[in-house]
Design a protein around this motif. Sequence first.
Motif, PDB file in Angstrom:
ATOM      1  N   MET A 101       0.841  -1.195   0.000  1.00  0.00           N
ATOM      2  CA  MET A 101       0.000   0.000   0.000  1.00  0.00           C
ATOM      3  C   MET A 101       0.877   1.245   0.000  1.00  0.00           C
ATOM      4  O   MET A 101       1.796   1.353   0.801  1.00  0.00           O
ATOM      5  CB  MET A 101      -0.923  -0.007   1.214  1.00  0.00           C
ATOM      6  CG  MET A 101      -2.041   1.026   1.138  1.00  0.00           C
ATOM      7  SD  MET A 101      -3.219   0.875   2.499  1.00  0.00           S
ATOM      8  CE  MET A 101      -2.357   1.801   3.770  1.00  0.00           C
ATOM      9  N   SER A 107      -4.195   4.301  -2.591  1.00  0.00           N
ATOM     10  CA  SER A 107      -4.561   3.697  -1.309  1.00  0.00           C
ATOM     11  C   SER A 107      -5.699   4.420  -0.614  1.00  0.00           C
ATOM     12  O   SER A 107      -6.070   4.046   0.512  1.00  0.00           O
ATOM     13  CB  SER A 107      -3.339   3.666  -0.381  1.00  0.00           C
ATOM     14  OG  SER A 107      -2.919   4.987  -0.060  1.00  0.00           O
ATOM     15  N   THR A 110      -8.631   2.164   0.652  1.00  0.00           N
ATOM     16  CA  THR A 110      -8.274   1.285   1.757  1.00  0.00           C
ATOM     17  C   THR A 110      -8.112   2.068   3.053  1.00  0.00           C
ATOM     18  O   THR A 110      -8.593   1.646   4.114  1.00  0.00           O
ATOM     19  CB  THR A 110      -6.991   0.510   1.440  1.00  0.00           C
ATOM     20  OG1 THR A 110      -7.188  -0.269   0.257  1.00  0.00           O
ATOM     21  CG2 THR A 110      -6.611  -0.413   2.585  1.00  0.00           C
ATOM     22  N   SER A 323      -3.731  -3.879  -1.490  1.00  0.00           N
ATOM     23  CA  SER A 323      -4.350  -2.758  -0.777  1.00  0.00           C
ATOM     24  C   SER A 323      -4.234  -1.403  -1.460  1.00  0.00           C
ATOM     25  O   SER A 323      -4.744  -0.416  -0.939  1.00  0.00           O
ATOM     26  CB  SER A 323      -3.772  -2.687   0.649  1.00  0.00           C
ATOM     27  OG  SER A 323      -4.103  -3.854   1.366  1.00  0.00           O
ATOM     28  N   ASN A 325      -1.599   0.504  -4.692  1.00  0.00           N
ATOM     29  CA  ASN A 325      -0.313   1.158  -4.920  1.00  0.00           C
ATOM     30  C   ASN A 325      -0.202   1.592  -6.372  1.00  0.00           C
ATOM     31  O   ASN A 325      -1.019   1.227  -7.221  1.00  0.00           O
ATOM     32  CB  ASN A 325       0.843   0.222  -4.536  1.00  0.00           C
ATOM     33  CG  ASN A 325       0.917  -0.999  -5.415  1.00  0.00           C
ATOM     34  OD1 ASN A 325       1.357  -0.935  -6.551  1.00  0.00           O
ATOM     35  ND2 ASN A 325       0.472  -2.143  -4.893  1.00  0.00           N
TER      36      ASN A 325
END
Length: 385
Positions: A101, A107, A110, A323, A325
């Motif tokens: 992440m 991100s 998330t 998550s 990137n």
Amino acid sequence: GVAWTSLDQKQSVVQYGLTADLGSEQQGALRVFTPETHYDYYNATSAWVGTLHTAKMTDLLPGLTYHYRVGDGADLWSEVFTFKNINPAAESMTYAIIGDMDFADASDATVASLQRHRDAGEIAAVIHSGDISYADGYEPHFDAFFNKLQPIASKVPYMASPGNHEFWFNFTSFKNRFYMPGVIDEGGSGDSMYYSWNMPHVHFVSLNSETPVDTANFNKEQIAWLAKDMKLVDRQVRPWVVSHFHRPMYCNDRDDTCVRQANVLKTEAERIFYENEVNAVITGHVHAYERTFPVYKEEKLSDNYEHMLEPYGGPVHLMQGSSGNREGNKGSYPPADERPAWSAEALTQVGYALMTVSKDALDWQFFESSVTGPDALLDHITLTR
């Protein structure tokens, strides 16, 4: 333990207490980084000069809410934060699981999802299994990442393992920005690279699957420590053992990560996990989600997740590197009948997992992240004793 960053504060002080009046104070440590004092940390690209601070809060009572602030002990202070100390007698604890992440907008969903769970008091800690911020040695991006995560990481333990995006300058950023067990106290590697930590009903083992040249490896010293650490677990008190690190032992792409590098890690540690009845292995690195059946030496041991301890049914591998990137998540997986027999589920959405552990069950849920919620539940299993 609490860690923070400043430009040039000369003291590291944490004040804390059961009310907003605080009351207790501890002097901590600091490290000042300049081209003259630490060349590895300073580079012409980032030209980062700053001070990294750490301090301990001691004599905390279980299950109570504490207030704290950090600063220079005189005029410069953070806002006052709060956290609820862990209660060893809790019937269950829930952990947010993230991996791979970054600091930028990939991100956002998330982080928003974790913030909602944190604000609702639903998570006791966050586990980040490597590739943290994608700073790649550019220190302002690490600062941006921690500023973004501060509303979460200031309230619950943020437990991290190093990934390959932390290998710059021999993991100097990771070693100095994270204040993990073995640095706060004794044990493990002593520099946050590998350590173990105990929570109600579960013993966690954080490992380092990385080298300074971006390859997969558990070195001999770490493996020797791991074998000793496993023998010290009282399974009557903590029936579950969970390990988290970055590179997967099991993933179904037929590439270098999932074949050669995975085989290196399996050769070094899989037998120790199996003989010590590790229940779950959490990893990342591949930007996707994949769950295995109980598996050992490439052989699926069971079609279900019941009776994980009595008798032991083998470890379940939970790869959660999705998550969010800048590199994006991987493309689609092949159908289930074209994947290895041990591969139970494979998904590519940006997401996070929640793992709830009680005495008799380990419940695992994988959600798709969203900025506003509600988050879609994509996968769910329960390991039972």
